[in-house]
Design an enzyme around this catalytic site. Structure first.
Site, mmCIF file in Angstrom:
data_model
loop_
_atom_site.group_PDB
_atom_site.id
_atom_site.type_symbol
_atom_site.label_atom_id
_atom_site.label_comp_id
_atom_site.label_asym_id
_atom_site.label_seq_id
_atom_site.Cartn_x
_atom_site.Cartn_y
_atom_site.Cartn_z
ATOM 1 N N GLY A 9 0.796 -1.226 0.000
ATOM 2 C CA GLY A 9 0.000 0.000 0.000
ATOM 3 C C GLY A 9 0.827 1.274 0.000
ATOM 4 O O GLY A 9 2.021 1.261 -0.334
ATOM 5 N N LYS A 64 11.124 7.365 5.295
ATOM 6 C CA LYS A 64 12.119 7.092 6.331
ATOM 7 C C LYS A 64 13.499 6.871 5.722
ATOM 8 O O LYS A 64 14.511 7.222 6.318
ATOM 9 C CB LYS A 64 11.716 5.887 7.175
ATOM 10 C CG LYS A 64 11.103 6.245 8.513
ATOM 11 C CD LYS A 64 9.703 6.746 8.508
ATOM 12 C CE LYS A 64 9.396 8.169 8.299
ATOM 13 N NZ LYS A 64 7.980 8.477 8.057
ATOM 14 N N ALA A 118 1.579 22.251 8.004
ATOM 15 C CA ALA A 118 2.628 21.880 8.970
ATOM 16 C C ALA A 118 2.204 20.657 9.770
ATOM 17 O O ALA A 118 2.292 20.629 10.996
ATOM 18 C CB ALA A 118 2.931 23.057 9.897
ATOM 19 N N GLY A 119 1.681 19.640 9.062
ATOM 20 C CA GLY A 119 1.353 18.368 9.699
ATOM 21 C C GLY A 119 2.559 17.443 9.589
ATOM 22 O O GLY A 119 3.680 17.885 9.307
ATOM 23 N N THR A 159 -1.850 18.737 3.114
ATOM 24 C CA THR A 159 -2.961 19.270 3.908
ATOM 25 C C THR A 159 -3.948 18.171 4.299
ATOM 26 O O THR A 159 -5.132 18.408 4.411
ATOM 27 C CB THR A 159 -3.695 20.374 3.120
ATOM 28 O OG1 THR A 159 -4.006 19.866 1.827
ATOM 29 C CG2 THR A 159 -2.856 21.615 2.991
ATOM 30 N N ARG A 185 -5.204 13.796 4.283
ATOM 31 C CA ARG A 185 -5.564 12.725 3.367
ATOM 32 C C ARG A 185 -7.055 12.431 3.494
ATOM 33 O O ARG A 185 -7.665 12.768 4.487
ATOM 34 C CB ARG A 185 -4.755 11.459 3.689
ATOM 35 C CG ARG A 185 -3.260 11.653 3.520
ATOM 36 C CD ARG A 185 -2.473 10.395 3.895
ATOM 37 N NE ARG A 185 -2.739 9.274 3.022
ATOM 38 C CZ ARG A 185 -2.086 9.027 1.881
ATOM 39 N NH1 ARG A 185 -1.123 9.832 1.473
ATOM 40 N NH2 ARG A 185 -2.393 7.976 1.135
ATOM 41 N N HIS A 219 22.132 1.735 31.666
ATOM 42 C CA HIS A 219 22.916 2.955 31.503
ATOM 43 C C HIS A 219 24.098 2.660 30.604
ATOM 44 O O HIS A 219 24.737 1.620 30.781
ATOM 45 C CB HIS A 219 23.407 3.428 32.876
ATOM 46 C CG HIS A 219 24.316 4.606 32.784
ATOM 47 N ND1 HIS A 219 23.843 5.892 32.564
ATOM 48 C CD2 HIS A 219 25.669 4.694 32.855
ATOM 49 C CE1 HIS A 219 24.883 6.724 32.519
ATOM 50 N NE2 HIS A 219 25.996 6.023 32.688
HETATM 51 P P1 NAI Z 1 -2.133 16.578 8.694
HETATM 52 O O1 NAI Z 1 -3.583 16.508 8.913
HETATM 53 O O2 NAI Z 1 -1.192 15.964 9.680
HETATM 54 O O3 NAI Z 1 -1.693 18.105 8.522
HETATM 55 C C1 NAI Z 1 -2.244 18.946 7.539
HETATM 56 C C2 NAI Z 1 -1.983 20.388 7.911
HETATM 57 O O4 NAI Z 1 -2.354 21.216 6.810
HETATM 58 C C3 NAI Z 1 -2.774 20.859 9.111
HETATM 59 O O5 NAI Z 1 -1.888 21.417 10.045
HETATM 60 C C4 NAI Z 1 -3.766 21.864 8.511
HETATM 61 O O6 NAI Z 1 -4.096 22.890 9.410
HETATM 62 C C5 NAI Z 1 -2.978 22.383 7.312
HETATM 63 N N1 NAI Z 1 -3.794 22.986 6.246
HETATM 64 C C6 NAI Z 1 -4.967 22.528 5.740
HETATM 65 N N2 NAI Z 1 -5.434 23.359 4.757
HETATM 66 C C7 NAI Z 1 -4.544 24.374 4.633
HETATM 67 C C8 NAI Z 1 -4.448 25.532 3.782
HETATM 68 N N3 NAI Z 1 -5.368 25.814 2.860
HETATM 69 N N4 NAI Z 1 -3.403 26.361 3.939
HETATM 70 C C9 NAI Z 1 -2.460 26.080 4.872
HETATM 71 N N5 NAI Z 1 -2.490 25.011 5.681
HETATM 72 C C10 NAI Z 1 -3.507 24.142 5.579
HETATM 73 O O7 NAI Z 1 -1.927 15.966 7.239
HETATM 74 P P2 NAI Z 1 -0.645 15.414 6.467
HETATM 75 O O8 NAI Z 1 0.613 15.926 7.045
HETATM 76 O O9 NAI Z 1 -0.936 15.662 5.041
HETATM 77 O O10 NAI Z 1 -0.710 13.863 6.776
HETATM 78 C C11 NAI Z 1 -1.815 13.097 6.329
HETATM 79 C C12 NAI Z 1 -2.026 11.902 7.217
HETATM 80 O O11 NAI Z 1 -0.952 10.985 7.100
HETATM 81 C C13 NAI Z 1 -2.153 12.281 8.672
HETATM 82 O O12 NAI Z 1 -3.231 11.593 9.235
HETATM 83 C C14 NAI Z 1 -0.864 11.802 9.278
HETATM 84 O O13 NAI Z 1 -1.027 11.390 10.622
HETATM 85 C C15 NAI Z 1 -0.475 10.636 8.379
HETATM 86 N N6 NAI Z 1 0.971 10.497 8.357
HETATM 87 C C16 NAI Z 1 1.599 9.976 9.454
HETATM 88 C C17 NAI Z 1 2.955 9.906 9.498
HETATM 89 C C18 NAI Z 1 3.607 9.386 10.709
HETATM 90 O O14 NAI Z 1 2.956 8.718 11.501
HETATM 91 N N7 NAI Z 1 4.886 9.669 10.946
HETATM 92 C C19 NAI Z 1 3.804 10.334 8.379
HETATM 93 C C20 NAI Z 1 3.044 10.904 7.313
HETATM 94 C C21 NAI Z 1 1.689 10.956 7.317
#
Ligand code: NAI
Length: 462
Positions: free
Chosen positions: A40, A51, A177-178, A267, A269, A441
């Site tokens: 996937g 990563k 900034a997600g 922004t 998913r 440690h």
């Molecule tokens: P996200 O939901 O984490 O962050 C999206 C950000 O975009 C939010 O802060 C939101 O306020 C901002 N945003 C939305 N519309 C906007 C606009 N018009 N202008 C400016 N800012 C705006 O989504 P992201 O980073 O795309 O990740 C998607 C999914 O994938 C999330 O559920 C995340 O948890 C998951 N994911 C998890 C990872 C991990 O566990 N390390 C790695 C990558 C993704």
């Protein structure tokens, strides 16, 4: 046509884990996946490739910033972008082939092609219709679109295109900034791009503990990432090599523009359930295509289950995996269960961020009395030796019972350290239980113990 106990639609971490567990529990199982490789989004265009790039670019950062101080003298390595992308692809290949091997080992049939559900008990793949006593929808998610922004995956990219940009951009604008924005923003900042992150909210990583948000932003800023917060992106105009990003500052409605060589749209998913034919057979979804599930992940149609990103909850591979195993157990007549209160979240920046359980903000809102045990990695010998003293571990425990309610960490390898607290929480442990557990440690994990000690009589090393 073949007949199965279970057909899982989708071969991502939710689907493939579910299929393997079903087979292990003695169910005749198939998994439908149209992609050339299993795994996937996570293995092919998400968690794993990002990563690899984070690892490679972190090594460069170490060479540029810390080698000389350790007596490792010489010019820092140069980036061969093509080779780095090839390394990333090799990592993907090893992982996806690994899943294929696991399918063979566990006798899971891989039905190659797009699956749909013409009626309960039947799954169509290509021209073939297979019978299935149980169907599990695990079709995942795809990047959400943003009004006024057309993705070409070359200049204006989603996380998929960001993993194979034709060249390292001089200027990269990240919208959002997600987690994705900060991880991929970090990669390109380390590789030399000027990175500007434009975020709608007034803070980064929504949902995280406020203190972690501020610390992470400060740390990333030191690493060269610029932040424009409280800014709603209105649209992106792109040519073949450049893009212009228009945004409005929310505080005064003023209009601004930025120029970039590449734009990453991160922004969020959206659930991906298109083309399955769910509506036609009465499987209820929300307007946004999220499959509605009841207890034990059953949809509104008996015998059809759904798990992972296409149902509600955090879009995380490990949440999908847990649901995959639990639904397999449910189908096999066991008592599948997921503890949604103990699902960790990790951001793989450097330092890493990890969290589990409730934040201080949530506890305050709930009016729960809690205590905070905090310990800085500056007091951790191993972290200091490794130039990794930035960050802290914060443990939240019930003020009266000392039961651990949450943990929020920023620092070296905290994405691994968090699991000690996950296990503790699963066992209903008190902070004192962690504090009284001997920790080797010198390890980073001592910072977790010290934070637990800070919930009681106090840490030793601060
Ligand atoms: P996200 O939901 O984490 O962050 C999206 C950000 O975009 C939010 O802060 C939101 O306020 C901002 N945003 C939305 N519309 C906007 C606009 N018009 N202008 C400016 N800012 C705006 O989504 P992201 O980073 O795309 O990740 C998607 C999914 O994938 C999330 O559920 C995340 O948890 C998951 N994911 C998890 C990872 C991990 O566990 N390390 C790695 C990558 C993704």
């Amino acid at each position: 046509m073949a007949s199965y106990d279970v057909i899982v639609i989708g071969g991502g971490p939710g689907g493939y884990v579910c299929a393997i567990r079903c087979a292990q529990l003695g169910l005749k199982t198939a998994c439908v996946e149209a992609r050339e490789t299993l795994g996937g989004a996570c293995l092919n265009v998400g968690c794993i490739p990002s990563k690899a790039l984070l690892h490679a670019s972190h090594q460069l950062h170490e060479a540029e910033h810390n080698f000389a101080a350790m007596g490792l003298i010489g010019s820092a390595p140069k980036v061969d972008w093509k080779r780095m992308l090839a390394y990333k692809d090799e990592v993907i290949g090893q992982n996806t082939k690994g899943v294929e091997f696991l399918f063979k080992k566990n006798k899971v049939d891989w039905l190659k092609g797009w699956g749909s559900v013409p009626q309960a008990g039947k799954v169509k793949v290509g021209d073939e219709v297979h019978e299935a006593k149980n169907i599990v929808i695990a079709t995942g998610s795809e990047p959400a679109s943003l009004p006024g922004v057309t993705v070409d995956e070359k200049v204006v990219v989603t996380s998929t295109g960001a993993l194979e940009l034709p060249r390292i951009p001089k200027k990269l604008v990240v919208i959002g900034a997600g987690v994705i924005g900060l991880e991929m923003g970090s990669v390109y900042a380390r590789l030399g791009s000027e990175v500007t992150v434009v975020e709608y909210l007034d803070f980064i990583t929504p949902g995280m503990d406020g203190e972690i948000q501020k610390t992470l932003q400060r740390t990333l800023k030191k690493q060269g990432l610029e932040f424009i917060l409280g800014a709603a992106v209105q649209g992106v105009e792109a040519t073949k090599t450049k893009a212009k990003i228009a945004y409005k500052l929310r505080k005064d409605d003023s209009d601004h523009t930025l120029e970039a060589d590449a734009v990453l749209v991160a922004t969020g998913r959206r659930a991906y359930t298109d083309g399955l034919g769910l509506k036609e057979i009465g499987v209820e979804t929300t307007e946004r295509g999220v499959v509605k599930t009841g207890a034990h992940w059953e949809t509104s149609v008996p015998g059809i289950y759904a798990i992972g990103d296409c149902i509600s909850g955090p879009m995380l591979a490990h949440k999908a995996e847990d649901e995959g195993m639990a639904v397999a157990e449910t189908i096999a007549g066991q008592k599948g269960h997921v503890n949604y209160g103990v699902i960790p979240g990790v951001v793989y920046t450097w330092p890493e961020v990890a969290a589990v359980g409730q934040t201080e903000e949530q506890l305050k809102e709930a009016g729960r009395k809690y205590k905070v045990g905090k310990f800085s990695f500056m007091g951790n010998g191993r972290a200091k030796a490794n130039f990794a003293g930035e960050g802290f571990v914060k443990l939240l425990a019930d003020a009266e019972t000392d039961r651990i309610l949450g943990a929020h960490m920023i620092g070296p390898m905290v994405g691994d350290l968090i699991h000690e607290i996950c296990v503790a929480m699963e066992f209903g442990a008190a902070a004192e239980d962690v504090a009284r557990t001997c920790h080797a440690h010198p390890t980073y994990s001592e910072a977790v113990r010290e934070a637990a000690l800070a919930c009681g009589d106090g840490p030793i090393h601060s």
